[in-house]
Motif scaffolding. Structure first.
Motif, PDB file in Angstrom:
ATOM      1  N   PHE A 105       0.838  -1.204   0.000  1.00 31.76           N
ATOM      2  CA  PHE A 105       0.000   0.000   0.000  1.00 31.76           C
ATOM      3  C   PHE A 105       0.873   1.254   0.000  1.00 31.76           C
ATOM      4  N   VAL A 106       1.898   1.257   0.847  1.00 31.22           N
ATOM      5  CA  VAL A 106       2.815   2.403   0.929  1.00 31.22           C
ATOM      6  C   VAL A 106       3.543   2.596  -0.404  1.00 31.22           C
ATOM      7  N   ALA A 107       3.970   1.472  -1.028  1.00 30.29           N
ATOM      8  CA  ALA A 107       4.705   1.547  -2.295  1.00 30.29           C
ATOM      9  C   ALA A 107       3.849   2.100  -3.432  1.00 30.29           C
ATOM     10  N   MET A 108       2.525   1.925  -3.351  1.00 39.66           N
ATOM     11  CA  MET A 108       1.629   2.384  -4.410  1.00 39.66           C
ATOM     12  C   MET A 108       1.334   3.879  -4.331  1.00 39.66           C
ATOM     13  N   ILE A 109       1.666   4.509  -3.204  1.00 43.53           N
ATOM     14  CA  ILE A 109       1.380   5.938  -3.028  1.00 43.53           C
ATOM     15  C   ILE A 109       2.231   6.764  -4.004  1.00 43.53           C
ATOM     16  N   GLY A 110       1.597   7.749  -4.643  1.00 45.23           N
ATOM     17  CA  GLY A 110       2.327   8.634  -5.558  1.00 45.23           C
ATOM     18  C   GLY A 110       1.621   8.751  -6.897  1.00 45.23           C
ATOM     19  N   MET A 111       2.356   9.215  -7.900  1.00 51.52           N
ATOM     20  CA  MET A 111       1.785   9.378  -9.236  1.00 51.52           C
ATOM     21  C   MET A 111       1.699   8.028  -9.927  1.00 51.52           C
ATOM     22  N   ASP A 112       0.561   7.759 -10.517  1.00 48.31           N
ATOM     23  CA  ASP A 112       0.371   6.532 -11.288  1.00 48.31           C
ATOM     24  C   ASP A 112       1.243   6.602 -12.542  1.00 48.31           C
ATOM     25  N   SER A 113       2.116   5.608 -12.721  1.00 50.52           N
ATOM     26  CA  SER A 113       3.076   5.642 -13.827  1.00 50.52           C
ATOM     27  C   SER A 113       2.412   5.484 -15.189  1.00 50.52           C
ATOM     28  N   VAL A 114       1.207   4.922 -15.240  1.00 51.98           N
ATOM     29  CA  VAL A 114       0.516   4.700 -16.504  1.00 51.98           C
ATOM     30  C   VAL A 114      -0.484   5.826 -16.793  1.00 51.98           C
ATOM     31  N   MET A 115      -1.324   6.133 -15.808  1.00 52.63           N
ATOM     32  CA  MET A 115      -2.381   7.129 -16.009  1.00 52.63           C
ATOM     33  C   MET A 115      -1.917   8.558 -15.755  1.00 52.63           C
ATOM     34  N   GLY A 116      -0.810   8.704 -15.013  1.00 50.16           N
ATOM     35  CA  GLY A 116      -0.306  10.047 -14.724  1.00 50.16           C
ATOM     36  C   GLY A 116      -1.145  10.820 -13.735  1.00 50.16           C
ATOM     37  N   ARG A 117      -1.855  10.095 -12.857  1.00 55.78           N
ATOM     38  CA  ARG A 117      -2.712  10.742 -11.857  1.00 55.78           C
ATOM     39  C   ARG A 117      -2.219  10.404 -10.450  1.00 55.78           C
TER      40      ARG A 117
ATOM     41  N   ASP B  93       4.709  -3.351  -9.430  1.00 57.24           N
ATOM     42  CA  ASP B  93       3.588  -2.648 -10.063  1.00 57.24           C
ATOM     43  C   ASP B  93       3.872  -2.363 -11.536  1.00 57.24           C
ATOM     44  N   SER B  94       5.043  -1.755 -11.815  1.00 61.51           N
ATOM     45  CA  SER B  94       5.352  -1.361 -13.196  1.00 61.51           C
ATOM     46  C   SER B  94       5.498  -2.570 -14.110  1.00 61.51           C
ATOM     47  N   ASN B  95       6.148  -3.623 -13.624  1.00 62.66           N
ATOM     48  CA  ASN B  95       6.356  -4.801 -14.476  1.00 62.66           C
ATOM     49  C   ASN B  95       5.068  -5.595 -14.683  1.00 62.66           C
ATOM     50  N   PHE B  96       4.202  -5.632 -13.671  1.00 65.06           N
ATOM     51  CA  PHE B  96       2.912  -6.305 -13.842  1.00 65.06           C
ATOM     52  C   PHE B  96       2.072  -5.590 -14.897  1.00 65.06           C
ATOM     53  N   ARG B  97       2.050  -4.269 -14.840  1.00 65.65           N
ATOM     54  CA  ARG B  97       1.233  -3.507 -15.782  1.00 65.65           C
ATOM     55  C   ARG B  97       1.825  -3.532 -17.187  1.00 65.65           C
ATOM     56  N   ARG B  98       3.151  -3.606 -17.277  1.00 67.93           N
ATOM     57  CA  ARG B  98       3.782  -3.761 -18.600  1.00 67.93           C
ATOM     58  C   ARG B  98       3.417  -5.117 -19.192  1.00 67.93           C
ATOM     59  N   THR B  99       3.372  -6.150 -18.334  1.00 68.65           N
ATOM     60  CA  THR B  99       3.004  -7.490 -18.796  1.00 68.65           C
ATOM     61  C   THR B  99       1.576  -7.504 -19.319  1.00 68.65           C
ATOM     62  N   VAL B 100       0.671  -6.873 -18.567  1.00 66.35           N
ATOM     63  CA  VAL B 100      -0.738  -6.818 -18.985  1.00 66.35           C
ATOM     64  C   VAL B 100      -0.872  -6.088 -20.323  1.00 66.35           C
ATOM     65  N   SER B 101      -0.111  -5.015 -20.490  1.00 61.89           N
ATOM     66  CA  SER B 101      -0.154  -4.249 -21.749  1.00 61.89           C
ATOM     67  C   SER B 101       0.325  -5.090 -22.922  1.00 61.89           C
ATOM     68  N   LEU B 102       1.396  -5.867 -22.702  1.00 63.42           N
ATOM     69  CA  LEU B 102       1.932  -6.727 -23.766  1.00 63.42           C
ATOM     70  C   LEU B 102       0.953  -7.841 -24.128  1.00 63.42           C
ATOM     71  N   LEU B 103       0.238  -8.364 -23.127  1.00 67.96           N
ATOM     72  CA  LEU B 103      -0.682  -9.477 -23.370  1.00 67.96           C
ATOM     73  C   LEU B 103      -1.919  -9.056 -24.161  1.00 67.96           C
ATOM     74  N   GLU B 104      -2.285  -7.765 -24.072  1.00 62.08           N
ATOM     75  CA  GLU B 104      -3.493  -7.295 -24.754  1.00 62.08           C
ATOM     76  C   GLU B 104      -3.425  -7.502 -26.262  1.00 62.08           C
ATOM     77  N   SER B 105      -2.215  -7.462 -26.827  1.00 58.48           N
ATOM     78  CA  SER B 105      -2.070  -7.605 -28.281  1.00 58.48           C
ATOM     79  C   SER B 105      -1.821  -9.047 -28.714  1.00 58.48           C
ATOM     80  N   GLU B 106      -1.744  -9.956 -27.754  1.00 54.86           N
ATOM     81  CA  GLU B 106      -1.480 -11.365 -28.073  1.00 54.86           C
ATOM     82  C   GLU B 106      -2.774 -12.167 -28.138  1.00 54.86           C
TER      83      GLU B 106
END
Length: 497
Positions: free
Chosen positions: A174-186, A443-456
């Motif tokens: 939870f603490v690690a997730m605090i801050g700017m969202d690297s994907v959405m920029g929010r 967080d960043s690597n999980f979301r990168r994986t999900v992004s890559l899988l969308e096109s497969e």
């Protein structure tokens, strides 16, 4: 590589003195919480701008090698890790200090830091190509699984309660997730607080969870006198010292390989090595977390082996293995040099200077650790009414120094209170610390994986197309199953039967 070229640096007095200068700087900067080796190396870039490349490497390598080790000094003596990679050392080092065995803890930390560092540089000299080629094959999902595996292993092994370990890790994530969202920029989980948009810095979190927690605990329990009446000056038998050597080779392999993975580094290596130690050491000197020498051996061997490992992708691929090697890369660029696949062949002299600086730095690590560290151990004889204000000031300075913000000092006190509550209710801090350190990468690597899988089209087949992914996934599943209390009960019945 020409070994005569390497040996020539061992007879160059100027080169040796520059390594010693860097080593002394590393000893004191690394031992002060908040003053990181990364910060010191960044400052050296500007200082060494007009120097020759070999002179710059000599000073930087001395600082790097000894700086990584010196984080263990404050971790052992006052329970404040000088660096994130020294967190694991504090688990067993500080309990030894409270028993009056600070000298023993420091000697083991020094010797096995030396062994791990030497192993890492030997690997750098001999295995740069193969290790880099393996590291290049890691996909985003592999980094996520590696982080998840480390988190599961530490959570299950450092906690008597599976539930409490899980809660601790969840708080850390939870603490690690605090801050700017690297994907959405929010802003994410910032509660409208603008100062949290940059996230929670790991330094105030660590300083609060370890240093300030100890201050608050001592005040709450009324422990204001010196806890230890004397420091034992027991002689450590060489045979006893080196009986852990075979295991340290395994921890060094872990450290070297993890170091070669960009973004992983010492904290990940030390936690994974610690969990490995708890599995393979059947009869530790004391229970892990209560002063086990084996815990110090695992932590220090692995996090120092990371040095050589982190230099491998930096020199052969121009991909930094950690924050310090990213700055060392800038030293090369400042001097008009470009690391890459042909670097070792085209720049053998400079490669030899990196190795020589590392090996000489290891020698100074051993010297400074065995000569200077025992004198620092007298800190634990100081009564708490004198030591606690000093520790508090160090906590404040260390937290402020990372970003020059008073807000980080406030965060440090909040984590200190949180650590005190966790300690009082027997919640382990290790899963939380590792989750804070690894959360961003997960967080960043999980979301990168999900992004890559969308096109497969065949997502599962693509996901498990790499043998590395399959092995890591099996490790995660097995660790998760073995961590469940019901599974442990079934296995215990099976063994008794």
């Amino acid at each position: 590589m020409n070994f005569s070229m390497l040996l020539s640096y061992f007879t160059d007095i100027r080169f040796i003195l520059l390594v010693f200068l860097g080593s002394v700087l590393g000893l004191f900067i690394g031992a002060i919480p908040g003053l990181s080796v990364t910060m010191a190396t960044a400052l050296l870039v500007s200082v060494t701008y007009s120097w020759s490349a070999s002179d710059a490497m000599a000073t930087v390598m001395g600082l790097y090698v000894v700086g990584v080790f010196s984080g263990a000094l404050s971790a052992i003596l006052i329970n404040i890790p000088g660096a994130p990679s020294s967190v694991v050392t504090a688990f067993d080092g500080y309990p030894l200090s409270k028993r009056g065995e600070a000298n023993k803890a420091l000697k083991y930390a020094t010797v096995y830091s030396f062994i791990g560092s030497v192993f890492g540089f030997i690997a750098l000299a001999l295995l740069s190509g193969p290790i880099s080629s393996i590291a290049l094959k890691f996909h985003p999902i592999d980094y996520f699984l590696l982080s998840f595996f480390g988190l599961l292993a530490v959570g299950s092994l450092t906690s008597k309660s599976f539930t409490k370990g899980l809660v601790s890790a969840a708080i850390g994530l939870f603490v690690a997730m605090i801050g700017m969202d690297s994907v959405m920029g929010r802003p994410r989980l910032t509660l409208g607080i603008r100062s949290l948009q940059g996230g929670v810095n790991v330094v105030p979190a660590l300083v609060g969870l370890f240093g300030m927690t100890e201050v608050i605990s001592s005040i709450a329990e009324g422990r204001m006198g010196a806890e230890v009446n004397e420091i034992k000056k027991e002689k450590i038998n060489i045979k006893d010292m080196f009986k852990h050597f075979p295991h340290s080779m395994l921890y060094s392999v872990i450290g070297t390989f993890i170091g070669a993975l960009p973004g992983a580094g010492g904290p990940v290596a030390s936690f994974i090595a610690y969990s490995a130690a708890e599995k393979i050491v059947k009869k530790p000197s004391r229970p892990f977390g209560e002063g086990a020498i084996e815990g110090i051996v695992a932590s220090e061997s692995s996090n120092n082996a990371c040095i050589g490992g982190a230099l491998i992708p930096m020199l052969t691929l121009a991909v930094p293995g950690d924050a310090v090697t990213a700055i060392i890369l800038s030293v090369f660029i400042v001097h008009g040099l470009q690391p890459g696949p042909l670097f070792i062949k085209t720049q053998p002299t400079l490669f030899a200077s990196v190795l020589a600086g590392g090996f000489i730095g290891c020698i100074f690590l051993l010297f400074l650790g065995l000569v200077i560290a025992p004198r620092l151990s007298k800190l634990i004889l100081v009564p708490k009414r004198i030591l606690l204000p000093i520790v508090t000031v160090l906590c404040i300075i260390g937290s402020f120094a990372c970003n020059n913000r008073l807000f980080d000092v406030v965060l440090m006190f909040i984590f200190g209170v949180l650590g005190f509550v966790m300690k009082k209710h027997d919640y382990p801090k290790a899963p939380m610390v590792l989750a804070i350190v690894l959360g961003g990468m997960m967080d960043s690597n999980f979301r990168r994986t999900v992004s890559l899988l969308e096109s497969e089209e065949h997502k599962i087949a693509y996901l498990f197309s790499s043998p590395i992914t399959v092995v890591l996934f099996i490790c995660v599943v097995v660790t998760l199953i073995l961590s469940i209390p019901q599974t442990k009960k079934v296995l215990a019945r099976f063994r008794r039967g």
